[in-house]
Design a protein around this motif. Sequence first.
Motif, PDB file in Angstrom:
ATOM      1  N   GLU A  35       0.826  -1.201   0.000  1.00  0.00           N
ATOM      2  CA  GLU A  35       0.000   0.000   0.000  1.00  0.00           C
ATOM      3  C   GLU A  35       0.860   1.249   0.000  1.00  0.00           C
ATOM      4  O   GLU A  35       0.586   2.199  -0.751  1.00  0.00           O
ATOM      5  CB  GLU A  35      -0.928  -0.005   1.232  1.00  0.00           C
ATOM      6  CG  GLU A  35      -2.021  -1.051   1.146  1.00  0.00           C
ATOM      7  CD  GLU A  35      -2.883  -1.099   2.392  1.00  0.00           C
ATOM      8  OE1 GLU A  35      -2.558  -0.327   3.329  1.00  0.00           O
ATOM      9  OE2 GLU A  35      -3.874  -1.842   2.423  1.00  0.00           O
ATOM     10  N   ALA A  36       1.926   1.195   0.946  1.00  0.00           N
ATOM     11  CA  ALA A  36       2.840   2.345   0.967  1.00  0.00           C
ATOM     12  C   ALA A  36       3.557   2.487  -0.370  1.00  0.00           C
ATOM     13  O   ALA A  36       3.742   3.594  -0.913  1.00  0.00           O
ATOM     14  CB  ALA A  36       3.851   2.200   2.107  1.00  0.00           C
ATOM     15  N   GLU A  37       3.938   1.292  -0.891  1.00  0.00           N
ATOM     16  CA  GLU A  37       4.635   1.312  -2.185  1.00  0.00           C
ATOM     17  C   GLU A  37       3.701   1.817  -3.296  1.00  0.00           C
ATOM     18  O   GLU A  37       4.104   2.565  -4.175  1.00  0.00           O
ATOM     19  CB  GLU A  37       5.130  -0.086  -2.543  1.00  0.00           C
ATOM     20  CG  GLU A  37       5.968  -0.178  -3.784  1.00  0.00           C
ATOM     21  CD  GLU A  37       7.325   0.478  -3.620  1.00  0.00           C
ATOM     22  OE1 GLU A  37       7.908   0.885  -4.665  1.00  0.00           O
ATOM     23  OE2 GLU A  37       7.818   0.607  -2.485  1.00  0.00           O
ATOM     24  N   ALA A  38       2.411   1.370  -3.170  1.00  0.00           N
ATOM     25  CA  ALA A  38       1.442   1.829  -4.170  1.00  0.00           C
ATOM     26  C   ALA A  38       1.247   3.321  -4.081  1.00  0.00           C
ATOM     27  O   ALA A  38       1.180   4.024  -5.114  1.00  0.00           O
ATOM     28  CB  ALA A  38       0.111   1.104  -3.979  1.00  0.00           C
ATOM     29  N   GLU A  39       1.170   3.819  -2.828  1.00  0.00           N
ATOM     30  CA  GLU A  39       1.054   5.274  -2.668  1.00  0.00           C
ATOM     31  C   GLU A  39       2.279   5.974  -3.211  1.00  0.00           C
ATOM     32  O   GLU A  39       2.186   7.003  -3.903  1.00  0.00           O
ATOM     33  CB  GLU A  39       0.864   5.582  -1.169  1.00  0.00           C
ATOM     34  CG  GLU A  39       0.550   7.037  -0.876  1.00  0.00           C
ATOM     35  CD  GLU A  39      -0.808   7.447  -1.371  1.00  0.00           C
ATOM     36  OE1 GLU A  39      -0.995   8.663  -1.659  1.00  0.00           O
ATOM     37  OE2 GLU A  39      -1.702   6.578  -1.546  1.00  0.00           O
ATOM     38  N   LYS A  40       3.428   5.378  -2.860  1.00  0.00           N
ATOM     39  CA  LYS A  40       4.683   5.964  -3.355  1.00  0.00           C
ATOM     40  C   LYS A  40       4.747   5.898  -4.887  1.00  0.00           C
ATOM     41  O   LYS A  40       5.144   6.849  -5.564  1.00  0.00           O
ATOM     42  CB  LYS A  40       5.868   5.213  -2.744  1.00  0.00           C
ATOM     43  CG  LYS A  40       7.201   5.844  -3.037  1.00  0.00           C
ATOM     44  CD  LYS A  40       8.301   5.071  -2.318  1.00  0.00           C
ATOM     45  CE  LYS A  40       9.651   5.678  -2.631  1.00  0.00           C
ATOM     46  NZ  LYS A  40      10.752   4.936  -1.955  1.00  0.00           N
ATOM     47  N   LYS A  41       4.311   4.709  -5.385  1.00  0.00           N
ATOM     48  CA  LYS A  41       4.320   4.554  -6.842  1.00  0.00           C
ATOM     49  C   LYS A  41       3.354   5.539  -7.494  1.00  0.00           C
ATOM     50  O   LYS A  41       3.621   6.082  -8.569  1.00  0.00           O
ATOM     51  CB  LYS A  41       3.938   3.128  -7.231  1.00  0.00           C
ATOM     52  CG  LYS A  41       5.087   2.147  -7.082  1.00  0.00           C
ATOM     53  CD  LYS A  41       4.683   0.778  -7.591  1.00  0.00           C
ATOM     54  CE  LYS A  41       5.854  -0.197  -7.492  1.00  0.00           C
ATOM     55  NZ  LYS A  41       5.474  -1.541  -8.005  1.00  0.00           N
ATOM     56  N   LYS A  42       2.218   5.734  -6.788  1.00  0.00           N
ATOM     57  CA  LYS A  42       1.253   6.684  -7.333  1.00  0.00           C
ATOM     58  C   LYS A  42       1.865   8.072  -7.428  1.00  0.00           C
ATOM     59  O   LYS A  42       1.734   8.764  -8.459  1.00  0.00           O
ATOM     60  CB  LYS A  42       0.018   6.690  -6.438  1.00  0.00           C
ATOM     61  CG  LYS A  42      -1.102   7.539  -6.983  1.00  0.00           C
ATOM     62  CD  LYS A  42      -2.327   7.433  -6.073  1.00  0.00           C
ATOM     63  CE  LYS A  42      -3.452   8.309  -6.613  1.00  0.00           C
ATOM     64  NZ  LYS A  42      -4.651   8.232  -5.733  1.00  0.00           N
ATOM     65  N   LYS A  43       2.563   8.444  -6.303  1.00  0.00           N
ATOM     66  CA  LYS A  43       3.227   9.747  -6.328  1.00  0.00           C
ATOM     67  C   LYS A  43       4.312   9.784  -7.400  1.00  0.00           C
ATOM     68  O   LYS A  43       4.446  10.759  -8.147  1.00  0.00           O
ATOM     69  CB  LYS A  43       3.819  10.057  -4.949  1.00  0.00           C
ATOM     70  CG  LYS A  43       2.773  10.334  -3.903  1.00  0.00           C
ATOM     71  CD  LYS A  43       3.414  10.654  -2.547  1.00  0.00           C
ATOM     72  CE  LYS A  43       2.359  10.945  -1.501  1.00  0.00           C
ATOM     73  NZ  LYS A  43       2.970  11.231  -0.172  1.00  0.00           N
ATOM     74  N   LEU A  44       5.099   8.654  -7.387  1.00  0.00           N
ATOM     75  CA  LEU A  44       6.162   8.605  -8.409  1.00  0.00           C
ATOM     76  C   LEU A  44       5.592   8.636  -9.830  1.00  0.00           C
ATOM     77  O   LEU A  44       6.150   9.248 -10.748  1.00  0.00           O
ATOM     78  CB  LEU A  44       7.007   7.334  -8.216  1.00  0.00           C
ATOM     79  CG  LEU A  44       7.918   7.310  -6.986  1.00  0.00           C
ATOM     80  CD1 LEU A  44       8.581   5.947  -6.825  1.00  0.00           C
ATOM     81  CD2 LEU A  44       9.018   8.381  -7.127  1.00  0.00           C
ATOM     82  N   LEU A  45       4.413   7.890  -9.949  1.00  0.00           N
ATOM     83  CA  LEU A  45       3.778   7.869 -11.268  1.00  0.00           C
ATOM     84  C   LEU A  45       3.319   9.267 -11.676  1.00  0.00           C
ATOM     85  O   LEU A  45       3.488   9.694 -12.836  1.00  0.00           O
ATOM     86  CB  LEU A  45       2.605   6.896 -11.262  1.00  0.00           C
ATOM     87  CG  LEU A  45       1.892   6.689 -12.600  1.00  0.00           C
ATOM     88  CD1 LEU A  45       2.867   6.148 -13.638  1.00  0.00           C
ATOM     89  CD2 LEU A  45       0.720   5.750 -12.443  1.00  0.00           C
ATOM     90  N   GLU A  46       2.728   9.975 -10.688  1.00  0.00           N
ATOM     91  CA  GLU A  46       2.313  11.350 -10.998  1.00  0.00           C
ATOM     92  C   GLU A  46       3.514  12.202 -11.373  1.00  0.00           C
ATOM     93  O   GLU A  46       3.477  12.987 -12.317  1.00  0.00           O
ATOM     94  CB  GLU A  46       1.578  11.933  -9.786  1.00  0.00           C
ATOM     95  CG  GLU A  46       0.220  11.304  -9.565  1.00  0.00           C
ATOM     96  CD  GLU A  46      -0.467  11.838  -8.314  1.00  0.00           C
ATOM     97  OE1 GLU A  46       0.174  12.632  -7.583  1.00  0.00           O
ATOM     98  OE2 GLU A  46      -1.633  11.480  -8.071  1.00  0.00           O
ATOM     99  N   GLU A  47       4.604  12.016 -10.513  1.00  0.00           N
ATOM    100  CA  GLU A  47       5.826  12.770 -10.843  1.00  0.00           C
ATOM    101  C   GLU A  47       6.365  12.375 -12.209  1.00  0.00           C
ATOM    102  O   GLU A  47       6.793  13.209 -13.015  1.00  0.00           O
ATOM    103  CB  GLU A  47       6.878  12.525  -9.746  1.00  0.00           C
ATOM    104  CG  GLU A  47       6.528  13.141  -8.407  1.00  0.00           C
ATOM    105  CD  GLU A  47       7.568  12.835  -7.343  1.00  0.00           C
ATOM    106  OE1 GLU A  47       8.544  12.098  -7.707  1.00  0.00           O
ATOM    107  OE2 GLU A  47       7.445  13.293  -6.201  1.00  0.00           O
ATOM    108  N   LYS A  48       6.310  11.026 -12.434  1.00  0.00           N
ATOM    109  CA  LYS A  48       6.820  10.537 -13.733  1.00  0.00           C
ATOM    110  C   LYS A  48       5.984  11.069 -14.889  1.00  0.00           C
ATOM    111  O   LYS A  48       6.510  11.453 -15.943  1.00  0.00           O
ATOM    112  CB  LYS A  48       6.820   9.011 -13.728  1.00  0.00           C
ATOM    113  CG  LYS A  48       7.516   8.408 -14.947  1.00  0.00           C
ATOM    114  CD  LYS A  48       7.561   6.893 -14.819  1.00  0.00           C
ATOM    115  CE  LYS A  48       8.274   6.288 -16.020  1.00  0.00           C
ATOM    116  NZ  LYS A  48       8.324   4.798 -15.949  1.00  0.00           N
ATOM    117  N   GLU A  49       4.645  11.053 -14.623  1.00  0.00           N
ATOM    118  CA  GLU A  49       3.772  11.579 -15.686  1.00  0.00           C
ATOM    119  C   GLU A  49       4.065  13.047 -15.955  1.00  0.00           C
ATOM    120  O   GLU A  49       4.091  13.498 -17.106  1.00  0.00           O
ATOM    121  CB  GLU A  49       2.303  11.397 -15.294  1.00  0.00           C
ATOM    122  CG  GLU A  49       1.834   9.947 -15.411  1.00  0.00           C
ATOM    123  CD  GLU A  49       0.396   9.772 -14.972  1.00  0.00           C
ATOM    124  OE1 GLU A  49      -0.181  10.781 -14.497  1.00  0.00           O
ATOM    125  OE2 GLU A  49      -0.137   8.669 -15.115  1.00  0.00           O
TER     126      GLU A  49
END
Length: 373
Positions: free
Chosen positions: A141-155
């Motif tokens: 979940e933390a990773e998913a949240e982090k990934k979500k943030k990273l994904l947003e940053e990546k996007e």
Amino acid sequence: MAARQQPRGTGLEVQYKDFVPKSDWKDQPEAILFTIDLPGFTKEQIKVMYVHASTMIRVTGERPLAGRKWSRFNKVFNVPQNCLANKIHGSFNNNTLTITMPKETITKMPNLPETSKTMADKVEKLEEKRLLEESTRKEKEAEAEKKKKLLEEKEGILRKLQEEAKAKEMAEAKKLQEEAIAKEKAEARRVQEAAIAKEKAEARRLQEEAKAKEMAEARRLQEEVVAKEKAEARRLQEEAKAKEMDEARRLQAEAIAKEKAEARRLQEEAKAKEMAEARRLQEAAMSNEKLLEEAALEKKIQDKKSMDEFVRKEKMKEKLSDSVLEENKTGKGIMEKIRGREITSEEKKLMMNVGVSAFVIFALGAYVSYRPE
């Protein structure tokens, strides 16, 4: 191949022929190879561009042909997902463009064999597994949240990179377009100058040919005019000569006809005159014949009378002889008697008879001489 004309900025038209090159894909363990056959092209005439936003590779190229014709191609293909875009590279050898796209290396762990475990171990393992799963879930979940943030940053970064790539692509495309336009302008200027020089030379050649043709045509027309004038003069001369000959023949014919008419008239007049003269002579002859007949009759009468008178005359002659002798004797002749009108009536009658006889003889001789045959 399809051909189309594209207007240029210089006013000249450059004709492009679109070329579709042969291409091939080769899948190797470390990379994927994409080859394009480009016969007649050089390395400088080919451009390879990678579009990050769409993960596509665009290959373009142009080369001049004869005159104002150019051959060009435009090849676009997608980069496979398992390839490293930043390690894509190309090479050009023997008229073949080779684009190498390295693959991503994926290392898989081998499956370990399951060892024999006790139930306690299994329970402990299950608890640990549960805790691990819960921890893993939380981490996930933390990773998913982090990934979500990273994904947003990546996007955001991707959007920024896409915008930068788009701007860079547009700048590159603009630069390529400007270079192409400059190249086309230079080539068009060169082609235009060559065309102008060629057109000038062609115009000069055509002008010289036209001038030579005009001079030859003028000479030909002049010769035709001179020949025509000579032929016309010859024709007029022949016509005048023929007319003169016709006129001479006509005058000669008229003169001959006139002479014939005049000769006929003179002949007729002469004939009429001759006939009149013949009639007159015939009438005169008839009159003379009548006179002669009358004279002959008279002569017969006179001869008869003269025979009667002959004796008397003889007697008279004798008397005259006697008288002459007597007159001679007396000195007076017969002529003197005549001059003196001393002749007797009988002597006068005798002299008249002698004169008439002489006249009749003269007239008879004239008739015999002039009588027509």
